[in-house]
Write a protein that holds these residues in place. Structure first.
Motif, PDB file in Angstrom:
ATOM      1  N   ALA A 536      82.821  36.276 115.096  1.00 45.43           N
ATOM      2  CA  ALA A 536      83.111  37.346 114.131  1.00 45.43           C
ATOM      3  C   ALA A 536      84.005  38.419 114.753  1.00 45.43           C
ATOM      4  N   LEU A 537      83.751  38.753 116.017  1.00 51.90           N
ATOM      5  CA  LEU A 537      84.564  39.754 116.710  1.00 51.90           C
ATOM      6  C   LEU A 537      86.002  39.267 116.873  1.00 51.90           C
ATOM      7  N   LEU A 538      86.168  38.014 117.255  1.00 51.57           N
ATOM      8  CA  LEU A 538      87.508  37.464 117.438  1.00 51.57           C
ATOM      9  C   LEU A 538      88.295  37.481 116.128  1.00 51.57           C
ATOM     10  N   GLN A 539      87.619  37.185 115.043  1.00 51.80           N
ATOM     11  CA  GLN A 539      88.290  37.204 113.738  1.00 51.80           C
ATOM     12  C   GLN A 539      88.659  38.627 113.331  1.00 51.80           C
ATOM     13  N   ALA A 540      87.748  39.577 113.571  1.00 49.49           N
ATOM     14  CA  ALA A 540      88.006  40.969 113.187  1.00 49.49           C
ATOM     15  C   ALA A 540      89.165  41.571 113.967  1.00 49.49           C
ATOM     16  N   THR A 541      89.337  41.134 115.204  1.00 51.83           N
ATOM     17  CA  THR A 541      90.399  41.699 116.054  1.00 51.83           C
ATOM     18  C   THR A 541      91.680  40.877 116.018  1.00 51.83           C
ATOM     19  N   GLY A 542      91.659  39.741 115.351  1.00 46.71           N
ATOM     20  CA  GLY A 542      92.862  38.915 115.234  1.00 46.71           C
ATOM     21  C   GLY A 542      93.257  38.217 116.513  1.00 46.71           C
ATOM     22  N   LEU A 543      92.316  38.073 117.474  1.00 44.67           N
ATOM     23  CA  LEU A 543      92.663  37.506 118.769  1.00 44.67           C
ATOM     24  C   LEU A 543      92.824  35.986 118.753  1.00 44.67           C
ATOM     25  N   THR A 544      92.423  35.348 117.671  1.00 44.09           N
ATOM     26  CA  THR A 544      92.633  33.900 117.576  1.00 44.09           C
ATOM     27  C   THR A 544      93.574  33.577 116.420  1.00 44.09           C
ATOM     28  N   THR A 555      96.939  47.111 117.846  1.00 47.03           N
ATOM     29  CA  THR A 555      95.817  47.996 118.205  1.00 47.03           C
ATOM     30  C   THR A 555      94.502  47.235 118.174  1.00 47.03           C
ATOM     31  N   ASN A 556      94.289  46.448 117.130  1.00 49.33           N
ATOM     32  CA  ASN A 556      93.049  45.686 117.033  1.00 49.33           C
ATOM     33  C   ASN A 556      92.939  44.651 118.150  1.00 49.33           C
ATOM     34  N   SER A 557      94.060  44.005 118.477  1.00 49.15           N
ATOM     35  CA  SER A 557      94.049  43.030 119.571  1.00 49.15           C
ATOM     36  C   SER A 557      93.749  43.706 120.902  1.00 49.15           C
ATOM     37  N   MET A 558      94.372  44.862 121.136  1.00 50.37           N
ATOM     38  CA  MET A 558      94.141  45.589 122.377  1.00 50.37           C
ATOM     39  C   MET A 558      92.675  45.967 122.535  1.00 50.37           C
ATOM     40  N   LEU A 559      92.067  46.494 121.461  1.00 47.83           N
ATOM     41  CA  LEU A 559      90.652  46.880 121.529  1.00 47.83           C
ATOM     42  C   LEU A 559      89.765  45.650 121.657  1.00 47.83           C
ATOM     43  N   GLY A 560      90.160  44.548 121.017  1.00 44.23           N
ATOM     44  CA  GLY A 560      89.403  43.312 121.159  1.00 44.23           C
ATOM     45  C   GLY A 560      89.408  42.812 122.591  1.00 44.23           C
ATOM     46  N   LEU A 561      90.564  42.883 123.251  1.00 37.51           N
ATOM     47  CA  LEU A 561      90.638  42.466 124.656  1.00 37.51           C
ATOM     48  C   LEU A 561      89.774  43.354 125.548  1.00 37.51           C
ATOM     49  N   ARG A 562      89.729  44.642 125.244  1.00 33.86           N
ATOM     50  CA  ARG A 562      88.840  45.532 126.009  1.00 33.86           C
ATOM     51  C   ARG A 562      87.376  45.139 125.816  1.00 33.86           C
TER      52      ARG A 562
END
Length: 702
Positions: A536-544, A555-562
């Motif tokens: 769910a976190l990966l989907q919310a941050t767009g990391l996949t 911004t969402n990807s950066m915060l997801g990586l953090r």
């Protein structure tokens, strides 16, 4: 002669005051503490405090009854000086906004100029960016509107003239970085790292040079009479009249960063001791006799102290390897010794160590030869009975180029070429050819060690994050739970509430909820982040997902990586096991950002995630995962001219960490990384980058 004296000292900021501006007799200041303060006319300390930006606020200007501010978050805000009402935000820069200038002649259609670490200047009219001025080869530290067009100056040592969005010409190229510009009745004034103030005519020609400062000049201002005021790293405020140094005022601080002229002619300064000071020539506005006496004592104490920056410099300071350890709190200062005479100060900010300056030391003495200074001047015997020839050399020189020039100058046979190169290499002792003396000393003083623990990115203000969340009108029950969150002991219920927020809010509003999760994860219950919650976190941050160019996605990807970095810091083994099925997709998304990794926050988050992946892989002896991380690290290393130095350094430490896994991983890295490491070693932005590159190359050769 009527001299300036201290009128009042305004205290309230907690860190360096990086910018000051005036609207009439109202003073506005901004600081590395992340705040903007408004000091009303005649204030003896009374002020209002605004928090608009995320991170440092570095630039401030006024336009009538409005404030324009820019900072580390790359945003520019225009607000009313009367209240915290945000009129509009200007988004477009990809790094720290460090310069602002406002066309004060047009209040109905405000024209704003901005300069940034991203190497561009921008011209804004109302809420629109009219032009992006690209051409500088480094940060743009000064912007100025003139009748001839727009002037920009910066780290590449140039002053450039622009019209209608196009560069007209390079007006001036200096010997060092140019930090500040100001209009003058005869044209304009410039100053910077070479400690010289230059008076130019409108065409850019230098009419006069003003010498007096002993170090970097950070800002100049000119009053209506043509009097020049300047401040700088030599902790002084200086006043220049008709080309003469009229007055020098030393401050009890390390750096004087900022300068402004008030409507009544008084001068405002902002400095590294977190103080705003007002200076006046008018006796009625001068401080009391006791206040002036106390100030003089402060200056005397600063002059005579054997301490630098208020801190005694001990002999047992650690080397650069100490920066592998995370800081304990935002704003913590750590000093590292690079050699006998050089100490650097680094500040823990935003989850990384940021170099804030050289604390002590200077370059070793140079040898003068034919009007120039060199590190070495050798006597070379080329024939018996003939006097020796002089061979001057700076350590930054390529020995092959030096040998070629020496042969051509003295008409020698080219057969001597290899012999001269060997002579240079043998006679420079332990120094490293290709590096300066200071950098060469780093090679033997600094030791880069593989990382053994994951880094957590924990800097942040929960109160500010919650304020932003609340402005989006989220689920009230989930928000209420988050308000009671104890970051030292977050519960599963707390984390569930945060998750509910970032799953229910629209994409452009999820970032504060993800940031709150990031702060919570290092102390979270280890059982909370199940495979489903990670998905769910990966989907919310767009990391996949597929790469997107817009700022929301970045911004969402950066915060997801953090968040992922902190998940590994919580429990490396479990975190890696949860991440492993998604790792290739995450790395693919991030490496697709390519040139967008010039965004410092994104690059540092990505490099920290990669470093933690490699630490976890080493602890689990997971060679396949280490290979995946190494392949991604190579991208950060290869594009070293645009990627932030801290991100490169973390990527290189991650490489050194993975190389401890043995022969098979070294064979893989030798194929995929060796060329990039050589480029990084030869052209790295900072000494620590070259040192880490050398360490990795040495490990590949073992």
């Amino acid at each position: 002669m009527n001299l300036y004296k201290l009128s009042r000292t305004l205290l309230g900021h907690e860190k360096d005051v990086r910018g000051v501006a005036a609207s009439g007799e109202t003073i506005v200041s901004c600081s590395r503490d992340g705040t903007i303060k408004i000091w009303p006319a005649g204030s003896q300390g009374e002020h209002r405090t605004w928090r608009l930006h995320e991170g440092f606020v570095n630039a401030i200007a006024t336009s009538g009854d409005h404030i324009v501010s820019g900072g580390q978050d790359s945003a520019i805000y225009l607000t009313s000086i009367q209240n915290e009402e945000l009129r509009f935000a200007l988004l477009g820069h990809s790094s720290n906004v460090c310069a602002l200038s406002v066309d004060t002649n047009n209040r109905t259609n405000r024209t704003i100029l901005s300069g940034s670490w991203d190497g561009t200047a921008r011209l804004w009219k109302d809420t629109q960016c009219l032009y992006t001025l690209s051409g500088h080869e480094g940060a743009v530290w000064a912007v100025l509107a003139t009748q001839q067009g727009i002037l920009t100056a910066g780290a590449d040592k140039t002053i450039r003239l622009w019209k209608d969005g196009r560069q007209i010409k390079v007006l001036f190229t200096g010997a060092d970085c140019i930090r500040t510009l100001a209009l003058h009745p005869t044209g304009f004034v410039s100053a910077g790292n070479d400690a010289i103030i230059r008076l130019h005519n409108a065409a850019g020609e230098v009419l006069q040079e003003l010498h007096g400062h002993e170090s970097f000049i950070y800002q100049v201002q000119v009053d209506e009479h043509g009097t020049i005021f300047s401040v700088g790293e030599d902790r002084s405020l200086r006043c220049w009249v008709d080309g003469r140094l009229e007055q020098t005022i030393h401050l009890p601080t390390v750096s004087v960063w900022a300068l402004a002229i008030m409507g009544n002619g008084d001068i405002v300064t902002g400095s590294s001791d977190a103080a705003v000071r007002v200076w006046t020539k008018t006796p009625a506005r001068m401080g009391s006799e006791q206040a002036l006496l106390d100030f003089e004592k402060e200056v005397e104490l600063a002059d005579s102290s054997s301490q630098l920056g208020g801190q005694q410099i001990p002999d047992y300071l650690p080397g650069l390897q100490a920066l592998a350890e995370p800081g304990k709190r935002d704003g913590e200062i750590k000093m590292v010794r690079l050699n006998e005479s050089l100490v650097e100060a680094h500040e823990w900010s935003g989850g990384i160590w940021v170099k804030v300056g050289d604390v002590v030391g200077a370059e070793p003495s140079k040898i003068e030869f034919e009007g120039c200074e060199y590190d070495f001047v050798f006597d070379v015997d080329v024939a018996e009975g003939r006097p020796p020839l002089k061979l001057p050399l700076n350590l930054k020189d390529n020995p092959h180029n030096v040998a070629q020039r020496f042969i051509e100058r003295h008409g020698l046979d080219t057969q001597y070429f290899d012999q001269i190169v060997r002579f240079i290499e043998n006679n420079t002792g332990d120094a490293r050819i290709g590096l300066s003396r200071k950098e060469s000393a780093l090679h033997s003083a600094a030791r880069i060690s593989p990382q053994t623990h994951c880094l957590a990115m924990t800097s942040g203000d929960k109160k500010i994050i919650l304020q932003k969340l609340e402005s989006f009108d989220p689920d009230p029950m989930a928000l209420e739970t988050c308000k009671k969150l104890d970051l030292a002991r977050p519960t599963a219920r707390d984390l569930d509430a945060i998750e509910q927020l970032y799953l229910s809010l629209p994409e452009w509003q999820v970032f504060p909820a993800i940031d709150l999760l990031r702060l919570s994860l290092p102390k979270a219950p280890r059982s909370w982040c199940t495979a489903a919650k990670l998905q769910a976190l990966l989907q919310a941050t767009g990391l996949t997902a597929e790469r997107r160019m817009d700022k929301i996605a970045m911004t969402n990807s950066m915060l997801g990586l953090r968040c992922l970095a902190n998940l590994l810091a919580l429990d490396a083994a479990t975190g890696l096991a949860r991440l492993r099925p998604h790792l290739e997709a995450v790395l693919h998304t991030c490496t697709e950002y390519g040139d967008l990794l010039a965004n410092r926050n994104l690059a540092v988050a990505f490099s920290t995630f990669l470093l933690n992946i490699q630490v976890a892989a080493c602890s689990m002896q997971d060679i396949e995962t280490a290979r995946l991380a190494l392949a991604s690290s190579s991208q950060l290393i290869r594009i070293q001219s645009t990627v932030d130095a801290e991100a490169q350094y973390r990527a290189l430490v991650g490489v050194c960490t993975s190389l401890t896994l043995g022969e098979s991983i070294r064979e893989f890295a030798s194929t995929s990384l060796k060329a990039a490491l050589r480029v990084s070693y030869e052209g790295g932005q900072e000494a620590r980058i070259r040192e880490a590159s050398a360490k990795a190359l040495a490990m590949l050769s073992d």
